[in-house]
Design a protein around this motif. Structure first.
Motif: not given
Length: 424
Positions: A50-64, A212-215, A350-355
């Protein structure tokens, strides 16, 4: 030759940065594997997921966003800062609350998890900022501070008594806080600015960052769903055995994520390079990653009888280790195309394919676990969707876009070339 050497050094730096981060996670989970029973290890793996999932969301939204968008624009930078604050507070509040309500953790554990989430998200965005600046060596310094602080907390807890899940959550929270503090010092002075939030272009950041966050969250979400399914359909002990094999197989995945981080930053900087050239670079990246993964697989399987008990204190199941390594190979075949598409293609497509590939993986996992009752086959089942997703992104998004770009270039340049020939 000099430019090629510099590229190799930068790629090596990216791998080193991912290696240092993975080393920290590996050491935490390796100590946990030696200190906790399989049930507690399974619980820790779910919470860490869950920690990594939260980080992935922020990393995609803000980091990317700070990698691709113009972070030197004051209004865009303000938008990124605003979203970082919102996401940190939201994740740090919701995740531990849900865990506590579901009775997966005690109140002190949930509180420590919330602190760990907030610190982890901030530290991860600082790492992404250094990646965008191609300052990978400084990331290693950050990660080493995380490792030292975490291990010091575990050492103190061990001297005080038996290590528990609470001890590891406290170590993660402390380590990430130390890493964030060092990261603030490591980033260049020109990047170490907090602008006013007035006039923040939060909609512009959200337009790119949401997709990006969703992906980015899909793969951690898949792993979290896989662990949760194993817990619900089998036991926490089965999830612990699965985590034991994942920790042993983790070094192969860190190479994949390291090179992928370099490719994303490299593709984002190569705005004037043709898509055809970048696609060739992505193809070479896939070949290199698959070759490295194959080598890692051979070494890991051969060394398992001796290395497993030596590193983790017990022997992981061979079927689970092989499954995680095959999953790593599938990610190797998909990630370079995914990061290239993130720079050049529509994020919604991209998100559609990844989903869809995530749905295929999760469906395969549920089917295999329900039919066989063997949770150790879960990563093997998850590999199918990851491989199909990479192939779909290449063939359905990148190849047609490459043809379209080539056609436009041909139409626009041919008349000019003919005019020059006539004058000659």
């Amino acid at each position: 030759m000099t430019r090629l050497t510099a590229s190799y050094r930068t790629a090596a730096g990216a791998v080193a940065a991912q290696s240092s981060q993975a080393l920290g996670a590996f050491l935490i989970m390796a100590v946990a594997a030696r200190s906790l029973d399989l049930g507690s290890l399974g619980l820790l793996s779910v919470l860490y997921g869950l920690l990594v999932l939260s980080a992935a969301t922020t990393s995609g939204f803000v980091g990317d966003s700070l990698t691709v968008l113009d972070r030197r624009s004051r209004s865009l930078r303000a938008g990124m800062q605003l979203w970082l604050i919102v996401l940190c507070l939201t994740c740090a509040g919701i995740v531990p609350s849900v865990v506590w309500i579901m009775d997966l953790a005690t109140a002190p554990q949930a509180l420590l998890l919330g602190l760990a989430v907030a610190a982890y998200l901030l530290e991860d965005v600082l790492r992404r900022l250094l990646m965008a600046c191609m300052l990978f060596r400084r990331i290693v310094v950050m990660d080493l501070s995380v490792i030292v602080a975490s291990l010091v907390v575990l050492l103190i807890a061990d001297q005080s008594g038996e290590l528990r899940v609470t001890s590891f959550l406290a170590a993660i929270a402390t380590g990430q806080t130390a890493g964030a503090a060092v990261g603030i010092v490591m980033i260049p002075p020109t990047e170490r600015t907090f602008v006013s939030l007035r006039g923040a272009q939060w909609r512009a950041v959200a337009a790119y960052g949401t997709w990006r966050a969703a992906q980015q969250s899909l793969r951690p979400a898949l792993l979290t769903a896989m662990r949760s399914a194993v817990v619900l359909l089998v036991t926490f002990e089965a999830s612990g055995a699965l985590e034991l094999a994942r920790v042993y197989s983790a070094p192969a995945m860190l190479v994949v994520t390291g090179i992928s981080s370099y490719l994303f930053a490299s593709f984002a900087r190569s705005r004037t390079v043709s898509l055809a050239q970048l696609l060739q670079r992505a193809d070479r990246g896939v070949f290199a990653l698959l070759s490295i993964t194959a080598a890692c697989t051979g070494v890991a399987v051969l060394a398992l009888p001796a290395a497993g008990p030596l590193v983790l204190g017990s022997l992981p199941e061979l079927s689970a280790v092989a499954g995680w390594l095959l999953y790593t190979a599938a990610v190797s075949a998909a990630t370079p195309y995914g990061v290239l598409a993130a720079v050049r293609c529509s994020p919604a497509r991209i998100f559609l394919i990844r989903l869809m590939d995530t749905a295929v993986s999760l469906g395969s996992v549920l089917t295999v676990v329900l039919l066989t009752g063997n949770a150790l086959l879960a990563p093997l089942a998850a590999a199918s969707g990851a491989a199909l997703g990479g192939l779909a992104i290449r063939q359905l998004l990148l190849v047609p876009l490459r043809r379209h770009t080539t056609d436009i270039t041909t139409v626009s340049t041919t008349p000019h070339e003919r005019e020059l020939e006539n004058h000659a």
